[in-house]
Design a protein around this motif. Structure first.
Motif, PDB file in Angstrom:
ATOM      1  N   ARG A   1       0.825  -1.212   0.000  1.00  0.00           N
ATOM      2  CA  ARG A   1       0.000   0.000   0.000  1.00  0.00           C
ATOM      3  C   ARG A   1       0.855   1.256   0.000  1.00  0.00           C
ATOM      4  N   GLN A   2       1.968   1.240   0.735  1.00  0.00           N
ATOM      5  CA  GLN A   2       2.834   2.414   0.799  1.00  0.00           C
ATOM      6  C   GLN A   2       3.580   2.641  -0.511  1.00  0.00           C
ATOM      7  N   VAL A   3       4.041   1.539  -1.135  1.00  0.00           N
ATOM      8  CA  VAL A   3       4.852   1.674  -2.347  1.00  0.00           C
ATOM      9  C   VAL A   3       4.002   2.046  -3.552  1.00  0.00           C
ATOM     10  N   ILE A   4       2.891   1.357  -3.738  1.00  0.00           N
ATOM     11  CA  ILE A   4       2.080   1.587  -4.936  1.00  0.00           C
ATOM     12  C   ILE A   4       1.235   2.849  -4.784  1.00  0.00           C
ATOM     13  N   GLY A   5       0.800   3.155  -3.566  1.00  0.00           N
ATOM     14  CA  GLY A   5       0.099   4.416  -3.335  1.00  0.00           C
ATOM     15  C   GLY A   5      -1.393   4.349  -3.624  1.00  0.00           C
ATOM     16  N   ASP A   6      -1.960   5.538  -3.961  1.00  0.00           N
ATOM     17  CA  ASP A   6      -3.405   5.664  -4.125  1.00  0.00           C
ATOM     18  C   ASP A   6      -3.940   4.855  -5.289  1.00  0.00           C
ATOM     19  N   SER A   7      -3.106   4.554  -6.265  1.00  0.00           N
ATOM     20  CA  SER A   7      -3.581   3.784  -7.421  1.00  0.00           C
ATOM     21  C   SER A   7      -3.991   2.368  -7.039  1.00  0.00           C
ATOM     22  N   ALA A   8      -3.513   1.885  -5.867  1.00  0.00           N
ATOM     23  CA  ALA A   8      -3.853   0.539  -5.422  1.00  0.00           C
ATOM     24  C   ALA A   8      -5.071   0.531  -4.505  1.00  0.00           C
ATOM     25  N   VAL A   9      -5.580   1.723  -4.172  1.00  0.00           N
ATOM     26  CA  VAL A   9      -6.659   1.826  -3.188  1.00  0.00           C
ATOM     27  C   VAL A   9      -7.936   2.293  -3.873  1.00  0.00           C
ATOM     28  N   GLN A  10      -9.036   1.655  -3.498  1.00  0.00           N
ATOM     29  CA  GLN A  10     -10.347   2.024  -4.029  1.00  0.00           C
ATOM     30  C   GLN A  10     -11.339   2.074  -2.869  1.00  0.00           C
ATOM     31  N   ASP A  11     -11.837   3.284  -2.573  1.00  0.00           N
ATOM     32  CA  ASP A  11     -12.766   3.476  -1.450  1.00  0.00           C
ATOM     33  C   ASP A  11     -12.190   2.940  -0.137  1.00  0.00           C
ATOM     34  N   GLY A  12     -10.903   3.174   0.066  1.00  0.00           N
ATOM     35  CA  GLY A  12     -10.266   2.738   1.292  1.00  0.00           C
ATOM     36  C   GLY A  12      -9.857   1.282   1.312  1.00  0.00           C
ATOM     37  N   LEU A  13     -10.057   0.559   0.215  1.00  0.00           N
ATOM     38  CA  LEU A  13      -9.722  -0.861   0.128  1.00  0.00           C
ATOM     39  C   LEU A  13      -8.494  -1.055  -0.746  1.00  0.00           C
ATOM     40  N   LEU A  14      -7.599  -1.932  -0.313  1.00  0.00           N
ATOM     41  CA  LEU A  14      -6.460  -2.323  -1.125  1.00  0.00           C
ATOM     42  C   LEU A  14      -6.939  -3.378  -2.116  1.00  0.00           C
ATOM     43  N   VAL A  15      -6.904  -3.066  -3.407  1.00  0.00           N
ATOM     44  CA  VAL A  15      -7.474  -3.942  -4.431  1.00  0.00           C
ATOM     45  C   VAL A  15      -6.391  -4.904  -4.942  1.00  0.00           C
ATOM     46  N   LEU A  16      -6.660  -6.202  -4.791  1.00  0.00           N
ATOM     47  CA  LEU A  16      -5.771  -7.243  -5.279  1.00  0.00           C
ATOM     48  C   LEU A  16      -6.517  -8.102  -6.286  1.00  0.00           C
ATOM     49  N   HIS A  17      -5.921  -8.314  -7.443  1.00  0.00           N
ATOM     50  CA  HIS A  17      -6.491  -9.196  -8.450  1.00  0.00           C
ATOM     51  C   HIS A  17      -5.745 -10.528  -8.423  1.00  0.00           C
ATOM     52  N   TYR A  18      -6.475 -11.610  -8.582  1.00  0.00           N
ATOM     53  CA  TYR A  18      -5.834 -12.926  -8.580  1.00  0.00           C
ATOM     54  C   TYR A  18      -6.357 -13.767  -9.743  1.00  0.00           C
ATOM     55  N   GLY A  19      -5.440 -14.532 -10.306  1.00  0.00           N
ATOM     56  CA  GLY A  19      -5.788 -15.424 -11.397  1.00  0.00           C
ATOM     57  C   GLY A  19      -5.198 -16.811 -11.148  1.00  0.00           C
ATOM     58  N   LEU A  20      -5.777 -17.814 -11.788  1.00  0.00           N
ATOM     59  CA  LEU A  20      -5.368 -19.203 -11.605  1.00  0.00           C
ATOM     60  C   LEU A  20      -4.800 -19.753 -12.906  1.00  0.00           C
ATOM     61  N   VAL A  21      -3.629 -20.353 -12.801  1.00  0.00           N
ATOM     62  CA  VAL A  21      -3.002 -20.976 -13.956  1.00  0.00           C
ATOM     63  C   VAL A  21      -2.436 -22.329 -13.525  1.00  0.00           C
ATOM     64  N   VAL A  22      -2.182 -23.198 -14.496  1.00  0.00           N
ATOM     65  CA  VAL A  22      -1.599 -24.491 -14.201  1.00  0.00           C
ATOM     66  C   VAL A  22      -0.101 -24.366 -14.195  1.00  0.00           C
ATOM     67  N   SER A  23       0.538 -24.857 -13.168  1.00  0.00           N
ATOM     68  CA  SER A  23       1.997 -24.786 -13.099  1.00  0.00           C
ATOM     69  C   SER A  23       2.614 -25.688 -14.158  1.00  0.00           C
ATOM     70  N   PRO A  24       3.655 -25.232 -14.847  1.00  0.00           N
ATOM     71  CA  PRO A  24       4.310 -26.086 -15.848  1.00  0.00           C
ATOM     72  C   PRO A  24       5.011 -27.255 -15.182  1.00  0.00           C
ATOM     73  N   LEU A  25       5.009 -28.410 -15.817  1.00  0.00           N
ATOM     74  CA  LEU A  25       5.656 -29.598 -15.290  1.00  0.00           C
ATOM     75  C   LEU A  25       7.165 -29.485 -15.403  1.00  0.00           C
TER      76      LEU A  25
END
Length: 292
Positions: free
Chosen positions: A268-292
């Motif tokens: 939150r400190q490094v990325i700043g206001d661009s990472a915050v929305q209405d006081g919430l720290l917004v994190l996006h997550y995605g799922l991928v298959v790990s390569p063998l």
């Protein structure tokens, strides 16, 4: 036995009255003295009967006391999580089960159910429904010899070894006396614990083929400590979504792919206001298959 308090007052009173009524008659005085002596003897003989003893002595409270072994009380003062005596005893308001504060806070990081009866404490914020039980903690400290002193010493050593200031015990503030009818204090029913200082919003950005079946995240709003890392967030997602170990979780904030060791407060400190929305720290997550 000595006469009772009521007897010791009544005898002089009768004697005084006898002297006043027959001040010049010696025969009457002798009769009064004989009556007083008989009265005293009756009261002395009746003392033991009135107190329920044959010899006129009072029953001692010590005879009614019974020594209790600490082992008999142990099941009621042990935390079922760490199996130790309660430290900062904290009770769940929904089911009234009690645990150490650190134990139940750590448990609620991964679950919203009571560790003892499995009841759902709160759908999203179980820490709202816990309260410190200071009376029970005082009882534990009185029952277990030197427990309070050992705990204070361990806490003092913990902070000193890390170069931190030892927190001072909270002193209750005196409540000023109010005149007239008491005023109603308006405020929030729930108080957020100070250690939970970061609110995050978890947004799903999709999964590629081959990730298998997984449960969607029911609640995307989470409040946690700022010291929690991205590794903790990943473990939370894996647990809630029942993810396969082969499935890789990528967590992104803005345009930055986050590493496991980064803390939420640091992000939150490094990325700043661009990472915050209405006081919430917004994190996006995605799922991928790990390569063998």
């Amino acid at each position: 036995g000595a006469p009772s308090c009521s007897g010791s007052r009544s005898v002089p009173f009768e004697f005084e009255r006898g002297r006043t009524e027959s001040s010049g008659d010696e025969d009457d005085d002798d009769e009064d003295d004989e009556e007083e002596e008989v009265e005293e003897e009756e009261m002395e003989g009746d003392t033991g009967a009135r107190f329920g003893t044959d010899d006129g002595e009072l029953d001692s409270d010590d005879d009614q006391e019974r020594m209790i072994n600490l082992a008999e009380l142990t099941p009621y003062i042990l935390c079922s999580i760490c199996k130790g005596y309660f430290i900062d005893a904290t009770t769940i308001t929904e089911c009234l089960h009690t645990f150490c504060k650190s134990c139940i806070v750590r448990h609620f990081y991964y679950s919203n159910r009571c560790p003892k009866c499995n009841i759902v404490v709160h759908q999203t914020q179980p820490l709202y429904n816990i309260r410190l039980d200071r009376q029970l903690q005082d009882i534990v400290y009185k029952l277990v010899v030197n427990l309070e002193e050992r705990e204070k010493k361990q806490m003092h050593d913990f902070y000193k070894e890390r170069g931190l200031e030892v927190p001072k015990p909270a002193v209750p503030q005196p409540v000023p006396p109010s005149r007239g009818r008491p005023r109603k204090v308006l405020g929030s029913v729930f108080r957020i614990p100070p250690e939970l200082d970061i609110s995050i919003l978890l947004e799903f950005i999709g999964a590629n083929e081959g990730t298998g079946n997984f449960k969607p995240l029911e609640k995307k709003f989470v409040r946690v400590s700022g010291e929690a890392t991205i590794g903790h967030v990943e473990k939370f997602l894996r647990r809630k979504m029942d993810l396969d170990p082969a499935c890789q979780v990528d967590i992104i904030c803005g345009d930055h792919l986050l590493e496991h060791y980064q803390t939420l407060r640091e992000i939150r400190q490094v990325i700043g206001d661009s990472a915050v929305q209405d006081g919430l720290l917004v994190l996006h997550y995605g799922l991928v298959v790990s390569p063998l």
